[in-house]
Design a protein around this motif. Sequence first.
Motif, PDB file in Angstrom:
ATOM      1  N   ILE A  43      51.447  24.968   3.709  1.00  0.00           N
ATOM      2  CA  ILE A  43      50.928  24.796   2.456  1.00  0.00           C
ATOM      3  C   ILE A  43      52.075  23.317   1.985  1.00  0.00           C
ATOM      4  O   ILE A  43      51.429  22.691   1.275  1.00  0.00           O
ATOM      5  CB  ILE A  43      51.560  25.848   1.645  1.00  0.00           C
ATOM      6  N   THR A  47      48.618  20.328   3.170  1.00  0.00           N
ATOM      7  CA  THR A  47      47.821  20.350   2.033  1.00  0.00           C
ATOM      8  C   THR A  47      47.056  19.109   1.922  1.00  0.00           C
ATOM      9  O   THR A  47      45.937  19.049   1.211  1.00  0.00           O
ATOM     10  CB  THR A  47      48.552  20.614   0.518  1.00  0.00           C
ATOM     11  N   LEU A  58      39.019  22.541  -0.465  1.00  0.00           N
ATOM     12  CA  LEU A  58      40.189  23.057   0.243  1.00  0.00           C
ATOM     13  C   LEU A  58      40.228  24.524  -0.243  1.00  0.00           C
ATOM     14  O   LEU A  58      40.723  25.238   0.518  1.00  0.00           O
ATOM     15  CB  LEU A  58      41.085  22.377  -0.219  1.00  0.00           C
ATOM     16  N   PHE A  62      40.665  27.549   2.366  1.00  0.00           N
ATOM     17  CA  PHE A  62      41.735  28.613   2.504  1.00  0.00           C
ATOM     18  C   PHE A  62      41.053  29.951   2.644  1.00  0.00           C
ATOM     19  O   PHE A  62      41.298  31.009   3.164  1.00  0.00           O
ATOM     20  CB  PHE A  62      42.656  28.489   1.272  1.00  0.00           C
ATOM     21  N   ILE A 238      43.485  24.143   8.428  1.00  0.00           N
ATOM     22  CA  ILE A 238      44.515  24.957   7.610  1.00  0.00           C
ATOM     23  C   ILE A 238      44.613  26.388   7.995  1.00  0.00           C
ATOM     24  O   ILE A 238      45.679  26.948   7.438  1.00  0.00           O
ATOM     25  CB  ILE A 238      43.922  24.882   6.097  1.00  0.00           C
ATOM     26  N   ALA A 241      48.174  27.338   8.505  1.00  0.00           N
ATOM     27  CA  ALA A 241      48.815  27.818   7.314  1.00  0.00           C
ATOM     28  C   ALA A 241      48.946  29.359   7.385  1.00  0.00           C
ATOM     29  O   ALA A 241      49.906  29.904   6.879  1.00  0.00           O
ATOM     30  CB  ALA A 241      48.238  27.285   5.929  1.00  0.00           C
ATOM     31  N   TYR A 277      48.267  31.043  -1.604  1.00  0.00           N
ATOM     32  CA  TYR A 277      47.515  29.538  -1.117  1.00  0.00           C
ATOM     33  C   TYR A 277      46.334  29.127  -1.989  1.00  0.00           C
ATOM     34  O   TYR A 277      46.153  28.082  -2.427  1.00  0.00           O
ATOM     35  CB  TYR A 277      46.854  29.717   0.475  1.00  0.00           C
ATOM     36  N   ALA A 281      46.428  25.499  -4.352  1.00  0.00           N
ATOM     37  CA  ALA A 281      45.397  24.415  -3.952  1.00  0.00           C
ATOM     38  C   ALA A 281      44.671  24.145  -5.360  1.00  0.00           C
ATOM     39  O   ALA A 281      44.477  22.910  -5.683  1.00  0.00           O
ATOM     40  CB  ALA A 281      44.237  25.022  -3.058  1.00  0.00           C
ATOM     41  N   LEU A 328      53.016  18.544  -2.793  1.00  0.00           N
ATOM     42  CA  LEU A 328      53.381  19.512  -3.746  1.00  0.00           C
ATOM     43  C   LEU A 328      54.170  19.061  -4.670  1.00  0.00           C
ATOM     44  O   LEU A 328      54.204  18.848  -6.134  1.00  0.00           O
ATOM     45  CB  LEU A 328      53.830  20.924  -3.593  1.00  0.00           C
TER      46      LEU A 328
END
Length: 521
Positions: A43, A47, A58, A62, A238, A241, A277, A281, A328
């Motif tokens: 994450i 990302t 995305l 997830f 992903i 993650a 998650y 996102a 992020l």
Amino acid sequence: MIFGRIKPLDAILATAEKKSLHRTLGPIQLMLFGIGCIIGTGIFVLTAAGAQKAGPGLMLAFAIAGLVCIVAALCYAEIAAMIPVAGSAYTYSYATMGEFLAWTVGWALVLEYAIAASAVSVGWSGYFTGTILGEFFGLHLPAWLSAGPVALGGAPGGFINLPALVIALLVTWLLMIGTSESAKVNAVLVAIKVSALTAFIVLTLPQVEMERFNPFLPAGVFGGFGTGVGAVGAAATIFFAYVGFDAVSTAAEETKNPQRNVPIGLVGSLLFCTVFYILVAAGAIGTIGGQPIMGPGGVPFPAGSEELARQCALPQYAEALVCSNEALAHVLRQIGFSGIGNLLGIAAFVALPSVILVLLFAQTRIFFVMARDGLLPEGLSKVHPKWRTPYVVTAITGVAVAIGAAFFPVGQLADIANAGTLYAFAMVAASVMLLRRTDPSRARPFRVPVLWLIGPLAIGGCLFLFLNLPTPAMLMVPIWTGIGILIYGFYGYRKSHLGLGRVEVHEVEIEDIEPPIPATE
């Protein structure tokens, strides 16, 4: 016949009790271990790569990866509670499909945990050199001390990634001194990063603009096998993650009341992280956008490629989410929360060592059990008389991970780690279905509902994601497996305790088991 060597469950449980690890972990600590490994590189670091593959899709990626993990976690929960010993998928396969396939599973887990731990160490190094030293202290390590050699795909002028080497060795030392001590430190780190992600969600969701999600699937749902693009291709990447919930099952032998606590740790940590998650996102893409940079033919440039790097150097893409190395924190800075964005970057820097910790924890327990079965030198299974941890294999594993982190770049390591993980997960689901037929009367504190549906879904989902990884990552599995088969043929097959007839089965009396030392949860 190597395919005929199936170790009885009673023998597995008896051996574990005679040479056991210390039972100190409770359900909260198990959930924290799972969350500690799940929430991390995926994450905080991946990302941007996921957005480049799928755009706003995305969020769907997830969900797809989470769905595969949920059905796999249910299978893990049944078999881990039923066989509460160290070894995870390796041990489960040993009891159902035989020694040879169990070896391939254990070998795949070695690939998963080692590469992932090295990759996270390199990711931590990026935060340390860029955010901590660069932004806050104005210091810059020379290139030859902060990156691997360019011949291996590293930065120009790079020779050794010293921060990555140091953090891997520090985490190894922590694991050597004791499991409960590691769990306490991990609990603090989990609290930090969960708080940081919660702040991110609270600040971004109110500023979401729905038009930023259009088009929602710029690269489509399915980009084609081996391409690694589209929502499914992003899900295959992903998936990294989510790697970590299976690490809970490797701690079964060090868990109090594993029949109850292991399922709680597995399913609880996964559900918690899945919700996080999707919200993160949504907040990231809905505030500053997350459309991929398209190449020829309307296909996104490959994440991490030189072509994408050249595009990101252009002024029009300087602020794009897909071009950020700290996605992020970058989002928060773009929407006017620069101070909090910097704090989130610090939180990632502080929290990533917990991911390395749990990955190393899981790998050393796999090695421990394989050595205890004679498939690797038995000296690796020595337990320290004071620390009560497998200190030999922990030290060896930690040094190997540290060397990998020091000299190799992150590159496509997440995809390679995923390839080994997906194989192991599929084998666990197969083991659960086989045990329902071969040992239906054994007590099952947790039973997978509608296994006739969940089991095939887990296997099919893992295979589907595997086929949507980039081709080089898919090829790594047969290459790595070939190396493992050679090691098994020259050593494990001849030294195996099961092959030598050293199968210990006895009824375990209460006085045979050393009382566990209570651990603070």
